[in-house]
Design a protein around this motif. Sequence first.
Motif, PDB file in Angstrom:
ATOM      1  N   ARG A  30       0.838  -1.207   0.000  1.00  0.00           N
ATOM      2  CA  ARG A  30       0.000   0.000   0.000  1.00  0.00           C
ATOM      3  C   ARG A  30       0.870   1.253   0.000  1.00  0.00           C
ATOM      4  N   LEU A  31       1.907   1.270   0.813  1.00  0.00           N
ATOM      5  CA  LEU A  31       2.816   2.419   0.847  1.00  0.00           C
ATOM      6  C   LEU A  31       3.496   2.607  -0.505  1.00  0.00           C
TER       7      LEU A  31
ATOM      8  N   ARG B 283       2.334   1.799  -3.417  1.00  0.00           N
ATOM      9  CA  ARG B 283       1.384   2.310  -4.412  1.00  0.00           C
ATOM     10  C   ARG B 283       1.194   3.813  -4.272  1.00  0.00           C
ATOM     11  N   ILE B 284       1.214   4.310  -3.047  1.00  0.00           N
ATOM     12  CA  ILE B 284       1.097   5.754  -2.838  1.00  0.00           C
ATOM     13  C   ILE B 284       2.344   6.460  -3.356  1.00  0.00           C
TER      14      ILE B 284
ATOM     15  N   GLN C 287       6.711   6.224  -1.975  1.00  0.00           N
ATOM     16  CA  GLN C 287       7.560   6.496  -0.822  1.00  0.00           C
ATOM     17  C   GLN C 287       8.894   7.079  -1.264  1.00  0.00           C
TER      18      GLN C 287
ATOM     19  N   LEU D  24       5.604  10.096   2.187  1.00  0.00           N
ATOM     20  CA  LEU D  24       4.751   9.662   1.094  1.00  0.00           C
ATOM     21  C   LEU D  24       4.473  10.868   0.208  1.00  0.00           C
TER      22      LEU D  24
ATOM     23  N   ARG E 179       2.020  11.716  -3.139  1.00  0.00           N
ATOM     24  CA  ARG E 179       1.032  11.312  -4.149  1.00  0.00           C
ATOM     25  C   ARG E 179       0.648  12.550  -4.939  1.00  0.00           C
TER      26      ARG E 179
ATOM     27  N   VAL F 199      -3.172   6.669   5.002  1.00  0.00           N
ATOM     28  CA  VAL F 199      -3.112   5.870   3.782  1.00  0.00           C
ATOM     29  C   VAL F 199      -4.491   5.641   3.158  1.00  0.00           C
ATOM     30  N   ASP F 200      -5.544   5.694   3.959  1.00  0.00           N
ATOM     31  CA  ASP F 200      -6.878   5.450   3.425  1.00  0.00           C
ATOM     32  C   ASP F 200      -7.531   6.695   2.844  1.00  0.00           C
TER      33      ASP F 200
ATOM     34  N   VAL G 196      -5.427   9.307   1.168  1.00  0.00           N
ATOM     35  CA  VAL G 196      -4.529   9.978   0.220  1.00  0.00           C
ATOM     36  C   VAL G 196      -5.090   9.953  -1.193  1.00  0.00           C
ATOM     37  N   ASP G 197      -5.545   8.794  -1.665  1.00  0.00           N
ATOM     38  CA  ASP G 197      -6.017   8.692  -3.043  1.00  0.00           C
ATOM     39  C   ASP G 197      -7.205   9.611  -3.300  1.00  0.00           C
TER      40      ASP G 197
END
Length: 391
Positions: free
Chosen positions: A76-77, A79-80, A82, A95, A97, A121-122, A124-125
Amino acid sequence: MPRPSHDVRAFDARATDADLDDLRARLAAARLPEAETVRGAAPGPRRWAQGVPLADLADLVAYWRTGYDWRAFEARLDRIGQFRTTVDGLGIHFLHRRSARADAVPLLLTHGWPGSVAEFVDVVDELADPQDADAPAFHVVVPSLPGFGYSDKPATTGWGIERMAAAWVELMGRLGYDRFAAHGGDWGGVITTVLGGRFPAHVLGIHTLTPQAPPGLPTDGLTAAERAWTEETRAFWDGPRAAYAKQQAARPQTIGYSLVDSPVGLLAWILDKFAEWSHTEDSPFETMSRDRVLDNVTLYWLTRAGASAARIYYESHDSLDPDLRVDVPSALSVYPRDIEKCPRPWARERYRNIVRWNAPGAGGHFPSLEVPGPFVADLREGVAAVLAARR
């Protein structure tokens, strides 16, 4: 578009299989104490009156050992996105994005203790590329505080809130974001206040969940509800519930040995706060994912950050400049079950340009984990108000 950055390197975090096997072995060999003497109390605060109940901890330890998947969080990290860079002599993990939207605004998100980048993380997108085309979009940057996660651990004293705020300005500039909006809660909220007060040339405005009033303000003129807020906050800081902060401010090294050596001790120390500070009736898992809480705790464990993260209290407890004033546009949100609630009249004494004040109906100290949808909406509206005030 951001200018070309320098000294910014892609970062690929991978725990070794040996480290994960060691964690599971320690969990299997854990020595647990007897049950709390308030055992048998009905679900609610009374059941947690002596700390994390044995049954709850034992269940979570078993899941951590046999069901939890750290590799999913690593992915998951990745995909964002790092990265690491060196700021003021210290390696900083973050992170990043970038939004696909041409009108996106740089937004810095700063966590606190006992949190980490796992808090965001939940969201950011959705912040970077919202499903609603009319919603604002952001280039999102989420740094790990010095001593937390994959950031370096300071080897000397001096890394307090002022130095961290200055480091964030340097970090954002290095990414090409000379002007940006900033958000934070807990220590992140205090650092965000410093950003707004010390760096108005770089900070478009701030959104904080932890408004900080100057000390010594009278309660005259406050409403009954606002006076209740001040009494709750005073009771928290003056009473035994703040013992964790006093311990970490006075002797972070001492508690650090347990936090770095025992995964169960680390889990209990952090879970206690997720339980007490969340807007729930009993268990924090009424609103938060077990996996996300364990992502946060495992990150502390694998990076051996128990002691180094605790030192933020040694460096910064009660260190906010009482004369600091914030003139940039400010959006302030006070969640109903947070541990520290500042009345609006008091907040106006420090934040001189409050463009939005919000008291959400649900959520505690970790709203990005407890109520992620409403949190994103609140953050968007707050930053939109900040940006509108600058036009």
